[in-house]
Enzyme design. Structure first.
Site, PDB file in Angstrom:
ATOM      1  N   GLY A  16      84.237  32.473  33.758  1.00  0.00           N
ATOM      2  CA  GLY A  16      83.690  32.655  32.418  1.00  0.00           C
ATOM      3  C   GLY A  16      83.562  31.352  31.633  1.00  0.00           C
ATOM      4  O   GLY A  16      82.651  31.186  30.817  1.00  0.00           O
ATOM      5  N   ASN A  17      84.481  30.387  31.903  1.00  0.00           N
ATOM      6  CA  ASN A  17      84.461  29.140  31.117  1.00  0.00           C
ATOM      7  C   ASN A  17      83.303  28.222  31.487  1.00  0.00           C
ATOM      8  O   ASN A  17      83.068  27.237  30.802  1.00  0.00           O
ATOM      9  CB  ASN A  17      85.791  28.394  31.261  1.00  0.00           C
ATOM     10  N   LYS A 134      91.208  47.699  33.636  1.00  0.00           N
ATOM     11  CA  LYS A 134      90.564  46.448  33.233  1.00  0.00           C
ATOM     12  C   LYS A 134      90.098  46.551  31.775  1.00  0.00           C
ATOM     13  O   LYS A 134      89.200  47.340  31.454  1.00  0.00           O
ATOM     14  CB  LYS A 134      89.372  46.203  34.165  1.00  0.00           C
ATOM     15  N   LYS A 213      84.837  39.687  39.959  1.00  0.00           N
ATOM     16  CA  LYS A 213      83.801  38.837  40.577  1.00  0.00           C
ATOM     17  C   LYS A 213      84.347  38.005  41.735  1.00  0.00           C
ATOM     18  O   LYS A 213      83.599  37.658  42.649  1.00  0.00           O
ATOM     19  CB  LYS A 213      83.118  37.949  39.541  1.00  0.00           C
TER      20      LYS A 213
END
Ligand code: ADP
Ligand code: MG
Length: 312
Positions: A16-17, A134, A213
């Protein structure tokens, strides 16, 4: 079988970063700016390797959920549609950034890029469906959470919706991905872990779930015959006693050692845990190299100078 002269396949799983850094709100300008860091390195690596890129979508899918929570004028969309939207949105951003970095290098004429909407089959009997774990989307007060039409769970910053996170069973587009790679396309796929679907006969039905992912990337790597799996995140690699004063970055670690550290609870479930599981699965199978590193050090990690490498 690969011939000696053929390039190895490198799969880079972007965290994500790569798009939104900690502390940023994540404007589109910030996201494009951040992407350059990882994509520039991938562009250079594409001269030496065939490339597959996968990516996360946590903050982006969270924002879409927040948008639809804030508006009653249009019908609500199920989660699998939002995952599909983020595959388009983030795939476009990666593709256009990669295109311009390749152009700067002057190699665009030899490279073709494609962003693929990807379905990933999950098992409807996966125990994860009985225990949604989640957290996704916005934070709520306890009172608001009680009125929502889906399960929620208390987290550190408030109540959040929780969804099932089942195991990836197979990547539907694996044959297309193999063909595209053979033709030297750079393939962006499995965004957000893929669109989760259940398969009945020849029919696919989307389900309310999200697939990790990193686990989807390991499954893709196995099915497509990837040589190197590199998971790029916001930490230097897999760290023992993470957050403690005596924490220690693992550099080269054997399957036996990492399996023991995982069992000892060094890697949090839902963050570093699935990266370690993905690396283990990959090396236990036919994978050659499994690397976990920061998005700043993708090339250094391939060169053996940064990050964690899991070896047999
Ligand atoms: P990504 O978007 O890259 O998948 P995640 O937040 O899911 O990012 O995973 C990376 C995070 O894992 C790090 O920011 C760190 O806080 C957390 N983490 C948990 N345990 C460890 C560990 N043992 N070593 C390194 N990072 C860890
Ligand atoms: Mg993650």
């Amino acid at each position: 079988m690969k011939t000696k002269t053929e390039k190895e396949i490198l799969l880079v799983a972007l965290g994500g970063n790569a798009l939104i850094r900690k502390g940023q709100v994540g404007t589109i300008e910030e996201q494009f700016q951040n992407l350059k860091m990882s994509i520039r390195q991938i562009a250079r690596l594409s001269e030496e390797y065939k490339i597959i890129i996968t990516h996360g979508n946590g903050p982006q899918v969270g924002n879409l959920l927040l948008q639809q929570e804030s508006c009653n004028a249009v019908p609500k969309l199920p989660l699998e549609i939002l995952v599909a939207q983020t595959q388009g949105q983030i795939g476009y951003m990666i593709e256009s950034t990669l295109d311009s970095e390749l152009r700067k290098m002057g190699v665009i004429s030899q490279k073709s890029l494609v962003n693929l909407i990807t379905y990933v089959v999950v098992d409807e009997n996966d125990p994860a469906f009985q225990n949604p774990s989640k957290p996704v989307g916005p934070f709520y007060t306890e009172a608001k959470a009680a009125t929502l039409p889906y399960p929620t769970r208390k987290t550190e910053k408030g109540y959040r919706r929780v969804v099932a996170s089942p195991q990836p069973v197979t990547i539907i587009e694996k044959h297309e991905i193999v063909k595209l790679i053979e033709m030297d396309f750079i393939v962006i796929c499995c965004g957000g872990g893929g669109i989760p679907v259940i398969k009945k006969g020849r029919t696919f039905t989307g389900v309310n779930a999200v697939i990790d992912k990193d686990l989807a990337s390991a499954k893709l790597a196995e099915e497509v015959g990837v040589d190197i799996l590199l998971i790029a995140s916001d930490v230097d690699g897999a760290i023992l006693r993470y957050g403690e004063p005596d924490q220690e970055l693992l550099r080269i670690v054997t399957l036996d050692e990492i399996t023991r550290y995982l069992a000892e609870g060094h890697f949090s479930p839902g963050s570093m845990g699935p990266k370690i599981e993905a690396a283990i699965q990959f090396i236990q199978g036919n994978g050659k190299r499994a690397l976990i590193t920061s998005i700043e050090t993708i090339e250094e990690s391939i060169a053996g100078k940064a990050g964690t490498e899991i070896v047999k």
